[in-house]
Design an enzyme around this catalytic site. Sequence first.
Site, PDB file in Angstrom:
ATOM      1  N   ILE A   1      -6.622   8.746  -1.291  1.00 46.12           N
ATOM      2  CA  ILE A   1      -6.932   8.489   0.120  1.00 46.12           C
ATOM      3  C   ILE A   1      -5.848   7.568   0.654  1.00 46.12           C
ATOM      4  O   ILE A   1      -5.257   6.805  -0.117  1.00 46.12           O
ATOM      5  CB  ILE A   1      -8.324   7.851   0.313  1.00 46.12           C
ATOM      6  CG1 ILE A   1      -8.668   7.658   1.795  1.00 46.12           C
ATOM      7  CG2 ILE A   1      -8.384   6.519  -0.384  1.00 46.12           C
ATOM      8  CD1 ILE A   1      -8.757   8.915   2.578  1.00 46.12           C
TER       9      ILE A   1
ATOM     10  N   HIS B   1      -3.760   0.483  -6.635  1.00 43.10           N
ATOM     11  CA  HIS B   1      -4.051   1.098  -5.339  1.00 43.10           C
ATOM     12  C   HIS B   1      -5.447   0.723  -4.853  1.00 43.10           C
ATOM     13  O   HIS B   1      -5.643   0.414  -3.672  1.00 43.10           O
ATOM     14  CB  HIS B   1      -3.919   2.620  -5.411  1.00 43.10           C
ATOM     15  CG  HIS B   1      -4.280   3.287  -4.116  1.00 43.10           C
ATOM     16  ND1 HIS B   1      -5.503   3.890  -3.905  1.00 43.10           N
ATOM     17  CD2 HIS B   1      -3.595   3.429  -2.950  1.00 43.10           C
ATOM     18  CE1 HIS B   1      -5.551   4.375  -2.677  1.00 43.10           C
ATOM     19  NE2 HIS B   1      -4.410   4.106  -2.075  1.00 43.10           N
TER      20      HIS B   1
ATOM     21  N   HIS C   1       0.812  -1.214   0.000  1.00 40.95           N
ATOM     22  CA  HIS C   1       0.000   0.000   0.000  1.00 40.95           C
ATOM     23  C   HIS C   1       0.851   1.272   0.000  1.00 40.95           C
ATOM     24  O   HIS C   1       0.761   2.094  -0.914  1.00 40.95           O
ATOM     25  CB  HIS C   1      -0.930  -0.022   1.218  1.00 40.95           C
ATOM     26  CG  HIS C   1      -1.924   1.100   1.234  1.00 40.95           C
ATOM     27  ND1 HIS C   1      -2.583   1.511   2.370  1.00 40.95           N
ATOM     28  CD2 HIS C   1      -2.371   1.908   0.250  1.00 40.95           C
ATOM     29  CE1 HIS C   1      -3.394   2.502   2.082  1.00 40.95           C
ATOM     30  NE2 HIS C   1      -3.278   2.776   0.799  1.00 40.95           N
TER      31      HIS C   1
ATOM     32  N   ASN D   1      -6.490  -1.054  -1.197  1.00 40.02           N
ATOM     33  CA  ASN D   1      -6.964  -0.050  -0.250  1.00 40.02           C
ATOM     34  C   ASN D   1      -8.419  -0.224   0.174  1.00 40.02           C
ATOM     35  O   ASN D   1      -8.724  -0.247   1.360  1.00 40.02           O
ATOM     36  CB  ASN D   1      -6.784   1.359  -0.817  1.00 40.02           C
ATOM     37  CG  ASN D   1      -7.166   2.425   0.193  1.00 40.02           C
ATOM     38  OD1 ASN D   1      -6.458   2.654   1.174  1.00 40.02           O
ATOM     39  ND2 ASN D   1      -8.307   3.075  -0.022  1.00 40.02           N
TER      40      ASN D   1
ATOM     41  N   HIS E   1       1.660   4.746  -2.882  1.00 40.67           N
ATOM     42  CA  HIS E   1       1.804   6.148  -2.468  1.00 40.67           C
ATOM     43  C   HIS E   1       3.201   6.699  -2.737  1.00 40.67           C
ATOM     44  O   HIS E   1       3.364   7.754  -3.359  1.00 40.67           O
ATOM     45  CB  HIS E   1       1.472   6.282  -0.984  1.00 40.67           C
ATOM     46  CG  HIS E   1       0.022   6.188  -0.677  1.00 40.67           C
ATOM     47  ND1 HIS E   1      -0.775   7.289  -0.450  1.00 40.67           N
ATOM     48  CD2 HIS E   1      -0.797   5.108  -0.565  1.00 40.67           C
ATOM     49  CE1 HIS E   1      -2.019   6.905  -0.202  1.00 40.67           C
ATOM     50  NE2 HIS E   1      -2.055   5.576  -0.261  1.00 40.67           N
TER      51      HIS E   1
END
Length: 820
Positions: free
Chosen positions: A820, A667, A476, A671, A481
């Site tokens: 997010i 993602h 993640h 997530n 990110h």
Amino acid sequence: MEEQRRPCSALQSCLNAISAKVCTGNKARSSESNENCFIKGKILIQHSHGESAPRSAASVQLYSCSQVDPNTGKGKMSEMAKLRHGKTTEHSGVKITTFDIKFHVTTDFGIPGAFAITNKHKHKFFLQSATLEVSGYIIIHFDCNSWVYPIHRTKTDRLFFSNTSYLPSQTPNALVQLRKEELLSLRGNGTGERKEWERIYDYDFYNDLGNKEPRHARPVLGGSLMYPYPRRGKNGLNGNQGTITLDMYVPPDERVSPQKLSELISNSIQASLHFILPEAKLLFANASTGSFESFDEIRDLFTSSRSQVLEGWVADKLKSMLPPEIFKKITRARKEKQTKFPLPQVIAGNALAWKDDEEFGRQMLAGINPAVIQCLGAINQWRIFILDHHDYLMPFLSRINTKGVCAYASRTLLFLRKDSTLKPLAIELSLPIPTAKKERQRVFLPSTHGSEAALWQLAKAHVASNDACHHQLISHWLKAHAVVEPFIIATRRQLSTMHPIHRLLNPHFKDTMHINTIARSVIVNGGGILEKTLSTGEISMELTSAFYKDWRFDEQGLPADLVKRCMALPDPNKPGGVQLIFEDYPYGADGLDIWVAIKAWVTNFCSIFYTDDNSLRSDDEIQAWWSEIRNVGHGDKHNETWWYTMKTLNDLIEALTTLIWTASAFHASVNFGQYGYAGYAPNRPTLCRKFIPNEGTLEFAEFLRDPDKYYLSMLPERFEMTLSVALVEVLSRHTSDEVYLGQRLSEEWTDNEQIQRIFQQFQKNLQEVEKRILERNRNPNLKNRCGPAEIAYKLLYPDTSNVGFKGGITGKGIPNSISI
């Protein structure tokens, strides 16, 4: 190259006629001057609650894209027009004012290609869009979506280009200098602390994870052989301030909207009031809350009415930790009706399914960390698989196993049955013997009887804990990110907003830099939420750096990843170029469909602008962009030979497809199912507080007396568990302003009709993917699609028809970006 600099797309066909037709009606009204011509337009501005619209304090000037001013070398400019009479509407607390505006231009002004706006108002405002009408039949649109700050702050006006895309060599002469100047301004000079209103993109190391408290000091990640790392956006500060803050610098165009920020804060408050504060009350009242006493008590976290009274000691503690505006929202929210929290999916359909061995294996294929499992090759006809959390953890275990954490390095072997479900064969749990530089292993086998069955459940919990840490830190954070942020910075610095590739990528960067900045302040920082809840504790981010040493961008693409893990075999005759080794791999099957759709869209898009490999090699902006990504943004990996050379169109297509896949589908897959699977901690504990007991010990006797109680005592303590549940509840929510794969913020994002047509085809392709996903989920022969827990796999369901969505936990939908 000068002769190639020409407007493209819809404006090209208009230029030949425009000089004869523009302002014809206006000239008839003026016999004394040929300068009494007008261009009309509308400008839409958002302004925050309590702040007035700028009106006449803001003014606009147009730049021609077809006529050069010989005195400046830039496009001819219109007279300045002020924003005067506007009509204001309000929706969901957001005020939007629409201004009609009229520009005076000369008869030979030509086509507008850019405009400069000056804000002399005391407040900033958000410029949503502008639309111009030339000669009554040419419509030029500007998708702005950017903050415009007062000029007494910025010292310069704000420039916007129209929605026409140009490669550098095709830029109209009138816009060439403006294009260069705009890019230079975005790069800054590399020095100084950034101010809120500055639009500066630069790189920095991860030197902001620690704070002034010695116990929260953390190594700088990036820029060294010991701690390589992707770069982050630079703010001019070293280290955070030791408090939770939302005021860290982010370039204005990367900030989440005020509406979304308010929504995120509200979601966090609701989760905190429901899950965390009742446990905090117990913690402070009893000194230590210890373990949950039963599985039903954990279930009651979701189903029972929880106390939401902020008693004095809690209020004082929060007030010292939080910014005043957040604390006020918390105290206000506790008086309002609270959000209802649903049962996590893993126990909603079948409360005991999480204990099932088949469900344990299925989650490796269709859970929230489905890109780790590997096939051990042709052993037993491609039917032996491994979930390996051993090699990377072993060097860290001695440091991890402190302060009550008890972690093993684990290997789990599984067998692929004929019905494509995975049967666990064995779990090996290892600990280091530092003095002998050896390991001590224990092997556990599946059992359904007595103490052996209970020991097997304990072993599975330790595996799940390792997988939970890997999921949050590696799959993640690092592989989504962190690795994407340098691509965003390089895009802003090296690709003009007029560049077609900038326009292609822009939706996939929405909010990511701001979300990452918030994460560095409260989630991945020293003493942050992940350190408090994961077994890896203080070495969590250091562990991600160790993983980054072996990271490869070319292996982030789904087909390459599947082949590397032997979950698919190369097959040039198949869509995506690979063939799964078995059909019932939900992440792989749905992911390949999404990958193929994205790649077709990217291929068709690029073919509009690049005719051959030479046209790519001669694109100075693309070459500078790729060089900066490799040598600066991911500079610790610049010597690696696996980087695409960016000499062929295929290089560009592969790189863009991989980037879009990572920011959107990958993602989403790791997530938005977090609450469904990890919201119930016994299914995926984030840490274990006890080792598995050995026969003949007091701990083993304790275990035999009550295996379930021992299992619960091995899980995180009440406060840490509820903190983790609150985090995944917030992360799993889609926000109401989300824009999904196959969607754009506005229909006018490009003026190129050919692009519009292929984008519509992209949407249709995604709709076909949705149909195939639903068909797979209905197929009773595909047992991994739902499994014992009865969770239909929809984490890669695009949800293209999602119009007017209000946000929430849905367990489906692929947002365009890591937002997010």
